[in-house]
Motif scaffolding. Structure first.
Motif, PDB file in Angstrom:
ATOM      1  N   ALA A  29       0.830  -1.203   0.000  1.00 51.24           N
ATOM      2  CA  ALA A  29       0.000   0.000   0.000  1.00 51.24           C
ATOM      3  C   ALA A  29       0.864   1.253   0.000  1.00 51.24           C
ATOM      4  CB  ALA A  29      -0.920   0.002   1.213  1.00 51.24           C
ATOM      5  N   SER A  30       0.430   2.242  -0.746  1.00 45.75           N
ATOM      6  CA  SER A  30       1.067   3.554  -0.699  1.00 45.75           C
ATOM      7  C   SER A  30       0.710   4.241   0.612  1.00 45.75           C
ATOM      8  CB  SER A  30       0.581   4.396  -1.876  1.00 45.75           C
ATOM      9  OG  SER A  30      -0.830   4.608  -1.777  1.00 45.75           O
ATOM     10  N   LEU A  31       1.406   5.336   0.901  1.00 48.00           N
ATOM     11  CA  LEU A  31       1.063   6.099   2.100  1.00 48.00           C
ATOM     12  C   LEU A  31      -0.362   6.628   2.004  1.00 48.00           C
ATOM     13  CD1 LEU A  31       1.818   7.423   4.786  1.00 48.00           C
ATOM     14  CD2 LEU A  31       2.737   9.361   3.486  1.00 48.00           C
ATOM     15  N   LEU A  32      -0.760   7.066   0.818  1.00 48.32           N
ATOM     16  CA  LEU A  32      -2.118   7.594   0.644  1.00 48.32           C
ATOM     17  C   LEU A  32      -3.165   6.538   0.952  1.00 48.32           C
ATOM     18  CD1 LEU A  32      -4.089   9.778  -0.198  1.00 48.32           C
ATOM     19  CD2 LEU A  32      -3.734   9.110  -2.588  1.00 48.32           C
ATOM     20  N   THR A  33      -3.023   5.349   0.395  1.00 54.16           N
ATOM     21  CA  THR A  33      -3.990   4.286   0.653  1.00 54.16           C
ATOM     22  C   THR A  33      -3.963   3.857   2.117  1.00 54.16           C
ATOM     23  OG1 THR A  33      -4.131   3.425  -1.594  1.00 54.16           O
ATOM     24  CG2 THR A  33      -4.472   1.844   0.181  1.00 54.16           C
ATOM     25  N   THR A  34      -2.776   3.825   2.721  1.00 55.68           N
ATOM     26  CA  THR A  34      -2.673   3.481   4.144  1.00 55.68           C
ATOM     27  C   THR A  34      -3.469   4.461   4.987  1.00 55.68           C
ATOM     28  OG1 THR A  34      -0.488   2.480   3.836  1.00 55.68           O
ATOM     29  CG2 THR A  34      -1.082   3.151   6.063  1.00 55.68           C
ATOM     30  N   VAL A  35      -3.320   5.746   4.707  1.00 55.22           N
ATOM     31  CA  VAL A  35      -4.050   6.775   5.444  1.00 55.22           C
ATOM     32  C   VAL A  35      -5.550   6.642   5.188  1.00 55.22           C
ATOM     33  CG1 VAL A  35      -4.494   9.258   5.554  1.00 55.22           C
ATOM     34  CG2 VAL A  35      -2.148   8.413   5.599  1.00 55.22           C
ATOM     35  N   CYS A  36      -5.926   6.397   3.937  1.00 52.94           N
ATOM     36  CA  CYS A  36      -7.345   6.270   3.598  1.00 52.94           C
ATOM     37  C   CYS A  36      -7.998   5.100   4.326  1.00 52.94           C
ATOM     38  CB  CYS A  36      -7.508   6.093   2.090  1.00 52.94           C
ATOM     39  SG  CYS A  36      -7.061   7.527   1.092  1.00 52.94           S
ATOM     40  N   SER A  37      -7.333   3.948   4.316  1.00 53.49           N
ATOM     41  CA  SER A  37      -7.908   2.759   4.953  1.00 53.49           C
ATOM     42  C   SER A  37      -7.972   2.922   6.469  1.00 53.49           C
ATOM     43  CB  SER A  37      -7.100   1.517   4.573  1.00 53.49           C
ATOM     44  OG  SER A  37      -5.751   1.625   5.006  1.00 53.49           O
ATOM     45  N   ARG A  38      -6.940   3.517   7.059  1.00 56.95           N
ATOM     46  CA  ARG A  38      -6.957   3.752   8.502  1.00 56.95           C
ATOM     47  C   ARG A  38      -8.070   4.716   8.878  1.00 56.95           C
ATOM     48  NH1 ARG A  38      -0.449   4.662   9.406  1.00 56.95           N
ATOM     49  NH2 ARG A  38       0.165   2.473   9.637  1.00 56.95           N
ATOM     50  N   SER A  39      -8.247   5.759   8.103  1.00 58.63           N
ATOM     51  CA  SER A  39      -9.281   6.739   8.399  1.00 58.63           C
ATOM     52  C   SER A  39     -10.662   6.115   8.313  1.00 58.63           C
ATOM     53  CB  SER A  39      -9.181   7.925   7.432  1.00 58.63           C
ATOM     54  OG  SER A  39     -10.053   8.970   7.793  1.00 58.63           O
ATOM     55  N   GLN A  40     -10.867   5.261   7.333  1.00 62.76           N
ATOM     56  CA  GLN A  40     -12.151   4.581   7.196  1.00 62.76           C
ATOM     57  C   GLN A  40     -12.398   3.664   8.394  1.00 62.76           C
ATOM     58  OE1 GLN A  40     -12.794   1.386   4.145  1.00 62.76           O
ATOM     59  NE2 GLN A  40     -14.234   2.863   3.279  1.00 62.76           N
ATOM     60  N   ALA A  41     -11.362   2.936   8.833  1.00 63.90           N
ATOM     61  CA  ALA A  41     -11.510   2.020   9.967  1.00 63.90           C
ATOM     62  C   ALA A  41     -11.800   2.779  11.253  1.00 63.90           C
ATOM     63  CB  ALA A  41     -10.248   1.172  10.117  1.00 63.90           C
ATOM     64  N   VAL A  42     -11.095   3.886  11.478  1.00 63.91           N
ATOM     65  CA  VAL A  42     -11.335   4.691  12.679  1.00 63.91           C
ATOM     66  C   VAL A  42     -12.736   5.287  12.643  1.00 63.91           C
ATOM     67  CG1 VAL A  42     -10.632   6.761  13.942  1.00 63.91           C
ATOM     68  CG2 VAL A  42      -8.900   5.188  13.075  1.00 63.91           C
ATOM     69  N   GLY A  43     -13.169   5.746  11.467  1.00 66.96           N
ATOM     70  CA  GLY A  43     -14.505   6.297  11.341  1.00 66.96           C
ATOM     71  C   GLY A  43     -15.583   5.282  11.686  1.00 66.96           C
ATOM     72  N   GLN A  44     -15.385   4.045  11.235  1.00 64.13           N
ATOM     73  CA  GLN A  44     -16.351   2.988  11.558  1.00 64.13           C
ATOM     74  C   GLN A  44     -16.341   2.668  13.045  1.00 64.13           C
ATOM     75  OE1 GLN A  44     -15.147  -0.203   8.945  1.00 64.13           O
ATOM     76  NE2 GLN A  44     -16.199   0.650   7.168  1.00 64.13           N
TER      77      GLN A  44
END
Length: 312
Positions: A128-143
């Motif tokens: 994963a790129s840094l961008l995708t890592t941040v995106c996936s983490r943000s989605q998980a935290v939001g959930q």
């Protein structure tokens, strides 16, 4: 005469060696040890260990995970920020990802390898790129926290919203009249019954395609798409990025506030009661003016267990 001079020189060197050995090998270490025994430094010199009922549960200087055996966050505890040190907060593997703002393209997994039973995307070559890592983490935290986890330049699926725009270019290198557009971080599905629908239907009148494994999309102009997510995301930055050391034991006040409602519900207390414990465990700015106030996660969770233990 020359032998006598040679002996004198070596005796002087030996004396210097003995004196420096005593100073640097005995006196200096003893002096440092004595200073460390002082009331203001003794705790740090001993590792700043936190004990509960006589058992060491961690150090205030090193972060740790508050998850179950499967790696899922425990609802009754405040969560630390991500860590890139080993499997998480490993002092022997302190490190960062070394990825920067230009890391926006994922390395796709080989679908043939991924189809094998028990194979993870990482086993199949996915990175994963840094961008995708941040995106996936943000989605998980939001959930987890029940808030909007969307961020600019992220797809609804939690990967980097990046297109490869292919076509003739002008004198400045920008594509004009694109002939093909590919969402590079959204690989096509190997199951025809479940095709991948790219996050964007069309770009400049050209239908957006999913990415086929093995194709080189670097020939196109790489274009990040901001999307309509708000500029100030609900999930703060320290919730989705690791510290440089991977060992930071603190989180921001904003991330603590985000988690307060979940922790309060799990402990059957009010958000105000949890907020008061957060305030009691807040560390001020470094030297009184550097950075922002932070919250030590371990000390906060220990204080919550003491004041509002989970029942049943």
């Amino acid at each position: 005469m020359r032998i006598s001079s040679w002996i004198r020189q070596h005796l002087a060197a030996l004396r210097a060696l003995l004196v420096l050995t005593v100073i640097t090998g005995i006196v200096y270490p003893l002096a440092v040890w004595a200073v460390a025994l002082g009331p203001s430094l003794h705790e740090k010199a001993e590792g700043s260990i936190v004990e509960v009922n006589g058992q060491a549960v961690g150090s205030t200087l090193i972060g740790q995970l508050f998850t179950d055996a499967d790696g899922n966050p425990l609802a009754q505890y405040f969560q630390s920020r991500p860590s890139a040190a080993g499997d998480g907060y490993d002092p022997t593997s302190t490190s960062a990802s070394n990825l920067g703002p230009e890391s926006i393209l994922d390395t796709p997994a080989d679908p043939a390898v991924l189809a094998q039973p028990g194979t993870t995307p990482e086993d199949a070559g996915f990175k994963a790129s840094l961008l995708t890592t941040v995106c996936s983490r943000s989605q998980a935290v939001g959930q987890l926290e029940g808030v909007d986890g969307s961020r600019p330049f992220c797809t609804p699926g939690g990967v980097g919203a990046v297109l490869s725009v292919i076509g003739p270019r002008d004198s400045r290198g920008n594509v004009v009249n694109p002939t093909r557009v590919v969402s590079v971080n959204e690989p096509c599905s190997s199951d025809p019954a479940a095709p991948v629908t790219p996050f964007l239907g069309a770009y400049e009148g050209v239908k957006v395609e999913c990415a086929e494994f093995g194709e080189d999309y670097a020939i196109g102009q790489i274009v990040p798409i901001r999307g309509d997510a708000r500029a100030n995301p609900a999930v703060p930055a320290d919730a989705v990025t690791a510290s440089g050391s991977g060992l930071d034991p603190h989180i921001s006040q904003a991330y603590a506030d985000l988690q307060a409602a979940r922790v309060a519900a799990a402990r059957d207390v009010s958000v105000d009661q949890v907020g008061a414990v957060v305030d009691d465990n807040q560390d001020g700015r470094t030297l009184g003016f550097l950075g922002e106030p932070t919250v030590n996660v371990l000390e906060l969770n220990v204080a919550l267990d003491q004041q509002y233990p989970v029942r049943g």
